[in-house]
Design an enzyme around this catalytic site. Structure first.
Site, PDB file in Angstrom:
ATOM      1  N   GLY A 191       0.849  -1.191   0.000  1.00 59.37           N
ATOM      2  CA  GLY A 191       0.000   0.000   0.000  1.00 59.37           C
ATOM      3  C   GLY A 191       0.880   1.234   0.000  1.00 59.37           C
ATOM      4  O   GLY A 191       2.031   1.181   0.451  1.00 59.37           O
ATOM      5  N   GLN A 244       3.030   9.947   1.285  1.00 60.62           N
ATOM      6  CA  GLN A 244       4.310   9.233   1.353  1.00 60.62           C
ATOM      7  C   GLN A 244       5.209   9.540   0.168  1.00 60.62           C
ATOM      8  O   GLN A 244       6.393   9.208   0.181  1.00 60.62           O
ATOM      9  CB  GLN A 244       4.082   7.722   1.435  1.00 60.62           C
ATOM     10  N   CYS A 284       5.853   0.106   7.788  1.00 59.59           N
ATOM     11  CA  CYS A 284       5.504   1.238   6.925  1.00 59.59           C
ATOM     12  C   CYS A 284       6.741   1.660   6.144  1.00 59.59           C
ATOM     13  O   CYS A 284       7.829   1.771   6.720  1.00 59.59           O
ATOM     14  CB  CYS A 284       5.003   2.400   7.791  1.00 59.59           C
ATOM     15  N   LEU A 285       6.572   1.914   4.854  1.00 58.83           N
ATOM     16  CA  LEU A 285       7.701   2.330   4.014  1.00 58.83           C
ATOM     17  C   LEU A 285       8.297   3.654   4.505  1.00 58.83           C
ATOM     18  O   LEU A 285       9.454   3.945   4.233  1.00 58.83           O
ATOM     19  CB  LEU A 285       7.253   2.463   2.553  1.00 58.83           C
ATOM     20  N   HIS A 306      -4.508   1.224   7.515  1.00 62.59           N
ATOM     21  CA  HIS A 306      -3.171   1.846   7.547  1.00 62.59           C
ATOM     22  C   HIS A 306      -3.095   3.000   6.540  1.00 62.59           C
ATOM     23  O   HIS A 306      -2.607   4.084   6.857  1.00 62.59           O
ATOM     24  CB  HIS A 306      -2.130   0.759   7.235  1.00 62.59           C
ATOM     25  N   GLU A 307      -3.608   2.761   5.319  1.00 63.76           N
ATOM     26  CA  GLU A 307      -3.498   3.785   4.263  1.00 63.76           C
ATOM     27  C   GLU A 307      -4.429   4.968   4.518  1.00 63.76           C
ATOM     28  O   GLU A 307      -4.041   6.116   4.312  1.00 63.76           O
ATOM     29  CB  GLU A 307      -3.777   3.166   2.889  1.00 63.76           C
ATOM     30  N   HIS A 365      -2.912   7.298   6.926  1.00 66.76           N
ATOM     31  CA  HIS A 365      -1.892   8.184   6.342  1.00 66.76           C
ATOM     32  C   HIS A 365      -2.508   9.499   5.858  1.00 66.76           C
ATOM     33  O   HIS A 365      -1.886  10.554   5.936  1.00 66.76           O
ATOM     34  CB  HIS A 365      -1.218   7.514   5.143  1.00 66.76           C
TER      35      HIS A 365
HETATM   36 ZN    ZN Z   1       2.560   3.421   5.856  1.00 65.29          ZN
END
Ligand code: ZN
Length: 177
Positions: free
Chosen positions: A46, A51, A93-94, A135-136, A139
């Site tokens: 995702g 991000q 998380c990236l 999660h997304e 963000h």
């Molecule tokens: Zn994330």
């Protein structure tokens, strides 16, 4: 298509409440395509627009991590409208490299979103997909998964964020010199 640099903590764009998307244009389609490519290469399941430094309510998800093109979803202005049950599983998380921990999430969620043409649709997911969707969407409100941790897990996360903060400051000094 192009790969986009992924912003990492403590980049302030990760803490912004993102703006609603009103124009469904070519720029939006290009951004979504670039985000899908960036997510797959990262690799991740995702990716949210903040991000990649864009504070708009857009996210792309692919629970198969690039194995099944049919599984890719582009969500414009997603809003969770129902959730039930709960699950606890490991999450990363990236934008928070080298850190993961167990987070409590609903077992099932339903959201409403628009596609790239502005057509509304509903999407339900359970288990892993429900976790990604939560999660997304978080963000887009400037919320990171570490904010959902409690007790000792939260303390551990805080120490890791401090390390990232120091690393960020060092990188800035190098960039300026
Ligand atoms: Zn994330």
């Amino acid at each position: 298509m192009a790969l986009l640099p992924i912003r990492t903590y403590p980049d302030p764009v990760l803490r912004q409440r993102c703006a609603r998307i009103e124009s469904f244009d070519e720029a939006l389609r290009r951004l979504a395509a670039d985000m899908i490519e960036t997510m797959h290469v990262a690799p991740g399941v995702g990716l949210a627009a903040p991000q990649v430094g864009v504070p708009l309510r857009l996210t792309v998800v692919d629970p198969t991590g690039g194995k099944d093109a049919q599984a890719i979803r582009v969500l414009v202005n997603p809003q969770i409208v129902a959730s039930s049950g709960n699950q606890v599983d490991s999450e990363g998380c990236l934008s928070l490299p080298d850190f993961s921990d167990k987070v409590e999430r609903p077992e099932r969620v339903t959201l409403v979103a628009s596609d790239l043409e502005g057509r509304p649709f509903e999407l339900s997911g359970e288990g892993f997909l429900a976790r990604i969707l939560c999660h997304e969407v978080d963000h887009l409100d400037g919320v990171l998964f570490v904010d959902r941790l409690r007790g000792l897990r939260r303390e551990r996360a805080r120490r890791h964020l401090k390390r990232l903060l120091r690393k960020g400051e060092t990188a800035e000094c190098v960039a300026e010199s």
